[in-house]
Design a protein around this motif. Structure first.
Motif, PDB file in Angstrom:
ATOM      1  N   SER A 162       0.678  -1.191   0.085  1.00 44.79           N
ATOM      2  CA  SER A 162       0.020   0.181   0.100  1.00 44.79           C
ATOM      3  C   SER A 162       0.901   1.250  -0.215  1.00 44.79           C
ATOM      4  N   GLU A 163       1.935   1.162   0.819  1.00 37.29           N
ATOM      5  CA  GLU A 163       2.835   2.486   0.878  1.00 37.29           C
ATOM      6  C   GLU A 163       3.424   2.420  -0.596  1.00 37.29           C
ATOM      7  N   LEU A 193       8.530  13.408  -2.543  1.00 37.42           N
ATOM      8  CA  LEU A 193       8.338  12.294  -1.880  1.00 37.42           C
ATOM      9  C   LEU A 193       8.971  12.038  -0.512  1.00 37.42           C
ATOM     10  N   MET A 194      10.271  12.498  -0.616  1.00 37.70           N
ATOM     11  CA  MET A 194      11.134  12.707   0.779  1.00 37.70           C
ATOM     12  C   MET A 194      10.177  13.502   1.810  1.00 37.70           C
ATOM     13  N   SER A 201      15.000   4.383  -0.628  1.00 33.09           N
ATOM     14  CA  SER A 201      14.997   3.186  -1.613  1.00 33.09           C
ATOM     15  C   SER A 201      13.708   3.039  -2.183  1.00 33.09           C
ATOM     16  N   LEU A 202      12.517   3.257  -1.570  1.00 32.66           N
ATOM     17  CA  LEU A 202      11.258   3.096  -2.071  1.00 32.66           C
ATOM     18  C   LEU A 202      11.071   4.127  -3.352  1.00 32.66           C
ATOM     19  N   LEU A 207      10.461   5.494  -9.281  1.00 39.14           N
ATOM     20  CA  LEU A 207      10.881   6.017 -10.247  1.00 39.14           C
ATOM     21  C   LEU A 207      11.251   5.388 -11.293  1.00 39.14           C
ATOM     22  N   GLN A 208      11.997   4.028 -11.068  1.00 39.15           N
ATOM     23  CA  GLN A 208      12.249   3.241 -11.883  1.00 39.15           C
ATOM     24  C   GLN A 208      11.229   2.555 -12.827  1.00 39.15           C
ATOM     25  N   GLN A 209      10.374   2.201 -11.845  1.00 38.67           N
ATOM     26  CA  GLN A 209       9.048   1.361 -12.447  1.00 38.67           C
ATOM     27  C   GLN A 209       8.470   2.495 -13.408  1.00 38.67           C
ATOM     28  N   ILE A 210       8.155   3.884 -13.041  1.00 38.67           N
ATOM     29  CA  ILE A 210       7.530   4.769 -13.963  1.00 38.67           C
ATOM     30  C   ILE A 210       8.490   5.001 -15.395  1.00 38.67           C
ATOM     31  N   GLU A 211       9.785   4.928 -15.081  1.00 39.79           N
ATOM     32  CA  GLU A 211      10.601   5.126 -16.434  1.00 39.79           C
ATOM     33  C   GLU A 211      10.384   3.919 -17.320  1.00 39.79           C
TER      34      GLU A 211
END
Length: 218
Positions: A162-163, A193-194, A201-202, A207-211
């Motif tokens: 969920s996070e 986000l920070m 790390s999350l 961001l990697q997934q969005i790219e």
């Protein structure tokens, strides 16, 4: 009235007209104090019962504790609170700390307050509906007086998926909104986000997934 004499006797127990849950207690035909029905039953305050100064002091302490207890009940019925928050509110209302501790112990025993359950509910709400990260939640729980061990347990057990979804949703919206190259976008979104309490790390994983998702669209 003699200090601790058997001559002291309850001569009248009178229900108050304007408050059916409270009773006036008369000793040797003189009004001495009033109590809630719960205290009346607890101490068996009946006409003809002997009473001394020591017992009267205990009755009054229990009555004051019950007043604090009922005040706390009213507060948590409006909005859940941690033990620390309730204590702080009751201190502000002028109750003595010893009475507050007794009242809160009673509330904990009866499960009206439970810092662990409170923290779990709050953490899940912040993540699901307000999209806050665990760092934010840890800080908020600490400010609410939740013990470190309880916070650690809550953050360990909270739904990490969920996070992640909360962080991904926020990042995706800003990715589409921001102009500039990929590096600039990632920098702005990471900072955002920070500030909302997500671990780096999350954030990096999101961001990697969005790219990757963007590259597949092309």
């Amino acid at each position: 009235m003699t200090t601790d004499s058997a001559e002291n006797m309850i001569t009248l127990v009178e229900k108050q007209k304007n408050n059916q849950n409270r009773y006036n207690i008369y000793v040797n035909d003189q009004y001495v104090f009033s109590v809630h029905e719960d205290i009346l039953v607890k101490h068996r305050l009946l006409k003809g019962e002997e009473i001394n100064q020591t017992k009267m002091k205990k009755i009054i302490e229990d009555e004051e504790t019950q007043i604090a207890y009922r005040h706390a009940i009213r507060m948590i019925s409006r909005k859940p609170k941690s033990r620390y928050e309730l204590k702080k509110k009751l201190i502000e209302k002028g109750y003595e700390e010893s009475l507050i501790h007794s009242a809160l112990d009673q509330l904990e025993k009866e499960k009206y307050i439970d810092d662990y359950s409170y923290a779990v509910t709050l953490a899940n709400y912040r993540i699901k509906y307000q999209r806050k990260g665990l760092k934010w939640i840890e800080q908020e729980l600490s400010q609410k007086g939740i013990e470190k061990m309880t916070i650690a347990k809550v953050t360990e057990e909270v739904d990490k998926e969920s996070e992640y979804k909360a962080a991904y949703h926020l990042a995706q919206k800003r990715w589409e909104r921001h102009d500039g190259d990929t590096i600039q976008k990632k920098s702005k979104i990471s900072s955002f986000l920070m500030r909302r309490g997500f671990e780096y790390s999350l954030i990096r994983k999101v961001l990697q997934q969005i790219e990757e998702d963007e590259s597949q669209e092309w």
